[in-house]
Every structure is written in C-alpha cells, then in structure tokens.
Motif scaffolding. Structure first.
Motif, PDB file in Angstrom:
ATOM      1  N   THR A 174      62.224  10.845  34.524  1.00 47.19           N
ATOM      2  CA  THR A 174      62.197  12.333  34.230  1.00 47.19           C
ATOM      3  C   THR A 174      61.118  13.107  34.534  1.00 47.19           C
ATOM      4  O   THR A 174      60.728  14.297  34.283  1.00 47.19           O
ATOM      5  N   LEU A 175      59.989  12.229  35.192  1.00 51.62           N
ATOM      6  CA  LEU A 175      58.644  13.287  35.543  1.00 51.62           C
ATOM      7  C   LEU A 175      58.970  14.372  36.575  1.00 51.62           C
ATOM      8  O   LEU A 175      58.343  15.484  36.297  1.00 51.62           O
ATOM      9  N   ASN A 176      59.577  13.915  37.437  1.00 57.42           N
ATOM     10  CA  ASN A 176      59.938  15.080  38.505  1.00 57.42           C
ATOM     11  C   ASN A 176      60.833  16.286  37.732  1.00 57.42           C
ATOM     12  O   ASN A 176      60.457  17.249  38.280  1.00 57.42           O
ATOM     13  N   ASN A 177      61.423  16.087  37.062  1.00 52.63           N
ATOM     14  CA  ASN A 177      62.342  17.019  36.473  1.00 52.63           C
ATOM     15  C   ASN A 177      61.412  17.745  35.659  1.00 52.63           C
ATOM     16  O   ASN A 177      61.523  19.059  35.537  1.00 52.63           O
ATOM     17  N   TRP A 178      60.391  17.292  34.795  1.00 54.86           N
ATOM     18  CA  TRP A 178      59.333  17.979  34.237  1.00 54.86           C
ATOM     19  C   TRP A 178      58.766  19.175  35.031  1.00 54.86           C
ATOM     20  O   TRP A 178      58.514  20.257  34.774  1.00 54.86           O
ATOM     21  N   GLN A 179      58.132  18.420  36.375  1.00 48.45           N
ATOM     22  CA  GLN A 179      57.550  19.347  37.090  1.00 48.45           C
ATOM     23  C   GLN A 179      58.435  20.508  37.779  1.00 48.45           C
ATOM     24  O   GLN A 179      58.019  21.513  37.737  1.00 48.45           O
ATOM     25  N   ARG A 180      59.519  20.121  37.927  1.00 49.61           N
ATOM     26  CA  ARG A 180      60.565  21.198  38.456  1.00 49.61           C
ATOM     27  C   ARG A 180      60.686  22.126  37.382  1.00 49.61           C
ATOM     28  O   ARG A 180      60.847  23.474  37.652  1.00 49.61           O
ATOM     29  N   GLU A 181      60.902  21.856  36.125  1.00 54.06           N
ATOM     30  CA  GLU A 181      61.124  22.839  35.098  1.00 54.06           C
ATOM     31  C   GLU A 181      60.004  23.840  34.799  1.00 54.06           C
ATOM     32  O   GLU A 181      60.076  24.775  34.607  1.00 54.06           O
ATOM     33  N   ILE A 182      58.738  23.074  34.514  1.00 50.51           N
ATOM     34  CA  ILE A 182      57.634  23.747  34.758  1.00 50.51           C
ATOM     35  C   ILE A 182      57.603  25.169  35.786  1.00 50.51           C
ATOM     36  O   ILE A 182      57.089  26.053  35.488  1.00 50.51           O
ATOM     37  N   GLY A 183      57.726  24.626  36.959  1.00 51.70           N
ATOM     38  CA  GLY A 183      57.820  25.690  38.173  1.00 51.70           C
ATOM     39  C   GLY A 183      58.855  26.592  37.993  1.00 51.70           C
ATOM     40  O   GLY A 183      58.554  27.979  38.369  1.00 51.70           O
ATOM     41  N   LYS A 184      60.260  26.259  37.447  1.00 54.17           N
ATOM     42  CA  LYS A 184      61.196  27.165  37.146  1.00 54.17           C
ATOM     43  C   LYS A 184      61.026  28.210  36.048  1.00 54.17           C
ATOM     44  O   LYS A 184      61.372  29.283  35.970  1.00 54.17           O
ATOM     45  N   PHE A 185      60.135  27.820  34.963  1.00 51.73           N
ATOM     46  CA  PHE A 185      60.485  28.826  33.680  1.00 51.73           C
ATOM     47  C   PHE A 185      58.910  29.241  33.133  1.00 51.73           C
ATOM     48  O   PHE A 185      58.716  30.010  32.261  1.00 51.73           O
ATOM     49  N   MET A 186      57.636  28.891  34.087  1.00 51.55           N
ATOM     50  CA  MET A 186      56.474  29.405  33.656  1.00 51.55           C
ATOM     51  C   MET A 186      55.676  30.004  34.843  1.00 51.55           C
ATOM     52  O   MET A 186      55.989  29.492  36.075  1.00 51.55           O
ATOM     53  N   LYS A 187      54.806  30.835  34.433  1.00 49.27           N
ATOM     54  CA  LYS A 187      54.090  31.670  35.424  1.00 49.27           C
ATOM     55  C   LYS A 187      52.453  31.253  35.263  1.00 49.27           C
ATOM     56  O   LYS A 187      52.380  30.542  34.270  1.00 49.27           O
ATOM     57  N   LYS A 188      52.061  31.428  36.337  1.00 50.52           N
ATOM     58  CA  LYS A 188      50.739  30.955  36.208  1.00 50.52           C
ATOM     59  C   LYS A 188      49.743  32.005  35.725  1.00 50.52           C
ATOM     60  O   LYS A 188      49.790  33.173  35.636  1.00 50.52           O
ATOM     61  N   LYS A 189      48.659  31.395  34.657  1.00 50.03           N
ATOM     62  CA  LYS A 189      47.620  32.565  34.191  1.00 50.03           C
ATOM     63  C   LYS A 189      46.245  31.998  35.028  1.00 50.03           C
ATOM     64  O   LYS A 189      45.893  30.987  34.698  1.00 50.03           O
ATOM     65  N   SER A 190      45.648  33.145  35.281  1.00 55.93           N
ATOM     66  CA  SER A 190      44.627  32.868  35.907  1.00 55.93           C
ATOM     67  C   SER A 190      43.322  32.633  34.894  1.00 55.93           C
ATOM     68  O   SER A 190      43.683  32.883  33.710  1.00 55.93           O
TER      69      SER A 190
END
Length: 570
Positions: free
Chosen positions: A162-178
């Motif tokens: 499930t590791l790759n899926n976690w990375q995909r979901e982070i990219g899909k649902f979260m924005k970067k905060k500077s």
C-alpha cells in the motif's frame, strides 16, 4: 444470561464463622481449583469459602467468568467495593458534527467523512478509525492532517503493497504548504518511500512512508526526524506485543515530539478480541489498563492458552472503545445507496480418493517428524507444515469443481474475482482458466506489475482476476466485479472480509456475492466453523449488532439464475 450457580453469605454451621456458600457443579469445580481454603458443604455441589479479602477477590474473578446468582446482594456489593478500582474519568467523545477540512486539503468529503474528521479532532489525534473497508479512512486522515495544527512531519507505517497508494493519495488530496505557511496550489507535500534497511540520513520531508517489517531496522533514523504524527495503516499488524515491529512503533509513539497517533483498520481484530489491547495501548496508553488487568477483567484463557474475551464482556469492551478511542461505521449505516453484501457457503464435490491418499502421506510424514524432533519448536513447525499440506491437498482435491463453478458464473458475462491461498493453486487456476486471460495478483510482484493487473481488470480488458488471499486483500479497488469466490479458506475471518471489501466499497453499484467453496469430505467445513465462531466474537466487540454469516435466500436465488441461464444456452 445463564447463571452457573449461586453465591450466598452464610454462617458456617461447623466453624460458626461468616462464610461464602457457592452452589452449582461448574462453579464448585472452579472454586476448588482457585480457592484451596474452601471445603465441601452439604454434598459435592456446594462449597464453603472463608470470608477473607483475598477470597472475595477470587470469588469475584470466578463470578466475572462464570456468572453466579447473588443471593446476598447488599453484603456482596459492600465487600467488593473495596476492590473495584476507581478509574480516572476519561473524556468521552462528544456527539459528532459535519466539519469542513482545512484549506490544505484538496477535494470533497462525504457527510459521514466530515464527521470522521470531527472525531479525529475531538480525540486530539489519538484514535482508532475503524470504519469498514471502502469508506475512505485514508482520505479522512489526510483531511485531519490538513486541518490540525503542527501535524508535520508525518510517519506513515503501512503494509508494503500500500506504500505507493499512500503516496498517490497524498498527491491527490493535499496541497503543499511552504515554510512561511502559504499554500501552493500546484504543488504537493514532499514525501519519501523508505525501501531499504541500511541506516542513512533520510533528509527532510513532509511524509515518511515505510512498511512495518522495515521499521525496526530504521528505528534510530526515525527517532531523529522530530516527527509529530504517526499513522499506522492496517493497524492489526500491531496485534502482537512481542514482535519487533510492535516494539519499534511503541518506542516511536513514546517520543516527546509525537503529538498524534492514528490507527486505521476496518479489521483491527483478526482472530481474538484480546488483540485490541496492544493496539489501544499505543494509541491511548493506559485506557484498558495493563495487559494483565485487561485479561483479568475481560478475558478467559481457552484450551490453547489464548486470551478470549468473555461473551458477557464483549459488549462492554466495545462500548469502552467507542466511547473513548474508536470510531466504527458500517457501509450499511452511512452509504444508503450501497447495495448489500451476501455471503454463502457452497459445498462442492472433491476428489476424496486423492485427498485421502495425500492425508495418509501427510500423517506418516508428521509422525516421522514428531518422532525425530529434538525440540518443542521442531514439533511445532512439523505440525504447522502438516496443516499447510492438508490445506493445499484440500485445494487441489476440489480444484476441478472450483473451475467449473467459476466458468458457470462467467457464462452470464459477469466479472469475477477468485481468491486462493497457495501459489500452486493460483498457477493451476490461471492455467485452467487461461481462455479468459485473467489478471493475476500474487506475492512477489513489483508495484508496477501489480497496478497493471488491477488496471486491466478495472478497465474491462479481462473479466476474471485470480488473487492470492494475503496479496490481494488490501490496498486495491476492484468495484468492477460483483462476484468474489474463495477457492481456499484462511483461518482468519478478517482476511476474508478484507478481500470481500475490495469489491464492496464506495463506487460499487451492485449487490456483492461472496461464495465460500467448501470441499465435501475435506476439513474445509471445520475451517468454516472456526471462521464463524471467530466472527461472532469480533462482531460483538466491534459492532453493536452481529451480522449473520450468510444470507441463503439471496445467494440461492443467484445460484438458481446462474444455472438457469447456463441450461438455456445448452
């Protein structure tokens, strides 16, 4: 609830001292084992016990496990009040409301997911999110991280697949905060997948993602990251407190920098209710007391030496969990549009001559191994090998009839997933059903190959998938299918439920039918009975009502339709 005898405060006619009288065959047997100072009263089904503090504690222990009808209620209540520990009042999770996630979250939550976010906020990020599989536990957790203050950096511990899926979901649902706190719309949080056990500097990231089996090796590196949040996905991996991965998570969760500890699992209990203690002790240390205190109050020890939650304590344990640490929603509660899931035990023929020949070989090999065993461990491993060999023999014995069953369902042009346990069975199924060009999920695949096989099936390029029970039970979405067939049975009901819920999740628009194929004359029926018994214990703790294991009417109707359509084509 059944009483096993009576308990009365009486004056003993021989010693003239106040004593406790217990009646009832099973209760008296327990008294004779636990309280050596007791003696028989009028006959073998009556015991007299001296009234001492120590004996009262022991009688209470017996009463918790073998309920007695208390005839001297006021005296008993007063006596045991000295031993009932007054627990520190814990904050109860308030009524949940629909909360919108913070601006760092990208996407929309369903209403029940907004309540899940509120639950995580009100539990201060130390909680067990135990929604049924397919309800978006990952999304709710990411929404929490986007809403809670100072939640980064985050450590995600999850099964390897499930590791790759976690990375995909982070990219899909979260924005970067500077660094200055501003959101960058077109960027995603930084993350790294940790795949090697060799110690080295990990650098600075928002998310560190690692599998359970590697965590112990990288414990020192993890301890230097100033982590704020630990997320344990499929937290049932921590159900044993004697493993290295449990030790590693326990040590990390105790770091001063850690503020939030979240466990995710639709099946946190795999086999026995006592498995919940190690998990809760990481998320909310002390909530269930020490393991000894937990077992003394909630459990009894079965003939195999395993702690099993008492039937009359299961509901109260569930209430304690839901009140303070666990949120559990079922699909039937929150997704009114989601269709039913129907389980059915289908007995099929098996090659009994082959099966008995193999059993004979297995038995002779086991006798020889036991005879030559030098240690208790050698005996144990030979026994485990014999069980695995029997399970494989049963799988092969019924294989031709499994194949026929699968072909029958595919005759009505339905997408089907077949789960099996052994690689040899997987290969034979793949070869025998090759005309359907099946997708395959099996242990040892690369992430890329595994995802390719899933995509083939979900895109409709093939109508058949053959998956390993423990390789294909987590981290994938297979809503294209409505039929799941278990060609072999695992000993854990949680494994089967996880596999079923690859289909029965958000996006599924049809009734899901799960068929458990039982080889007639094999030990399959015994395994199925064990699964049902374990399911009742788990359901009684996790859910407020117990689901029936099977819905025969609906499943039989589908079977009739299948056979009718096949017959009409001949």
């Amino acid at each position: 609830m059944k009483n096993f005898g009576t308990l009365e405060y009486v004056r003993d006619r021989f010693s003239r001292n106040w004593s406790w009288k217990v009646t009832g065959p099973r209760a008296v047997v327990m008294v004779s084992r636990v309280i050596p100072q007791s003696w028989y009263g009028d006959g073998p089904n009556e015991a007299i016990i001296p009234d001492t503090d120590q004996n009262v504690q022991k009688i209470k222990w017996i009463d918790d496990r073998y309920p007695l009808e208390i005839l001297s209620k006021s005296v008993w209540k007063k006596k045991i009040s000295n031993f009932v520990e007054k627990k520190k009042k814990l904050k109860k999770i308030e009524k949940l409301r629909q909360v919108n996630p913070g601006k760092q979250f990208r996407g929309k939550l369903l209403n029940f997911q907004k309540k899940g976010l509120d639950f995580l906020l009100k539990s201060s990020g130390n909680a067990l999110l135990a929604d049924e599989m397919g309800l978006g536990k990952t999304v709710q957790t990411l929404a929490y991280l986007a809403t809670e203050k100072q939640s980064f950096p985050v450590l995600v511990i999850a099964p390897l697949v499930t590791l790759n899926n976690w990375q995909r979901e982070i990219g899909k649902f979260m924005k970067k905060k500077s660094r200055n706190g501003k959101l960058v719309e077109n960027l995603v949080p930084t993350s790294t997948l940790i795949r090697i056990g060799k110690t080295k500097d990990l650098g600075k990231f928002d998310f560190y993602i690692i599998n359970y089996d590697l965590l112990y090796k990288r414990l020192d590196d993890m301890s230097k990251l100033n982590l704020k949040t630990i997320i344990c996905d499929e937290v049932q991996h921590l159900r044993s407190k004697t493993t290295k991965k449990y030790f590693a998570v326990k040590k990390l969760s105790a770091l001063k920098s850690i503020k939030y500890r979240i466990g995710l699992s639709g099946t946190p209990i795999y086999n026995r209710g006592s498995e919940i203690w190690p998990i809760v002790d990481i998320l909310r240390p002390g909530l269930l007391g020490s393991f000894k205190e937990f077992c003394d109050y909630f459990c009894y020890v079965n003939e195999k030496g395993k702690a099993v939650v008492l039937e009359n304590k299961r509901e109260s344990l569930g209430e304690e969990l839901r009140k303070h640490v666990m949120l559990r929603r079922k699909k039937s509660d929150v997704l009114k549009e989601l269709k039913d899931k129907v389980r059915y035990k289908q007995v099929i023929d098996a090659d009994i001559n082959y099966y008995h020949r193999e059993l004979d070989k297995i038995w002779k090999k086991l006798e020889e191994d036991q005879k030559n065993a030098e240690t208790a461990f050698d005996k144990f491993t030979s026994y485990k090998r014999a069980i695995q060999s029997e399970r494989q023999a049963a799988g092969i014995a019924k294989l031709p009839h499994v194949i026929e069953f699968v072909k029958n369902i595919m005759e009505i042009e339905e997408s089907v997933i077949v789960f099996c346990h052994h690689k040899s069975i997987h290969q034979l199924l793949h070869k025998s059903l090759g005309e359907h060009s099946p997708s395959a999920i099996i242990g040892g695949q690369t992430d890329k190959e595994r995802q390719h096989q899933i995509d083939r099936f979900q895109a409709g390029e093939t109508r058949l998938m053959i998956a390993g029970l423990r390789a294909g039970n987590v981290g994938i979405n297979l809503t294209r299918a409505r039929y799941v067939i278990f060609a072999e049975l695992d000993w854990s009901p949680a494994i089967h439920r996880q596999a079923e819920d690859r289909l029965h999740r958000i996006g599924q628009k049809n009734i899901v039918f799960a068929y458990y194929l039982i080889g007639n004359g094999t030990l399959d029926d015994h395994v199925a009975s064990v699964l049902v018994d374990k399911s009742y214990e788990i359901d009684a703790i996790m859910d407020e009502k117990i689901d029936s294991f099977e819905n025969k009417e609906k499943a039989e109707l589908i079977l009739a339709q299948i056979h009718d359509k096949i017959a009409s084509k001949r």
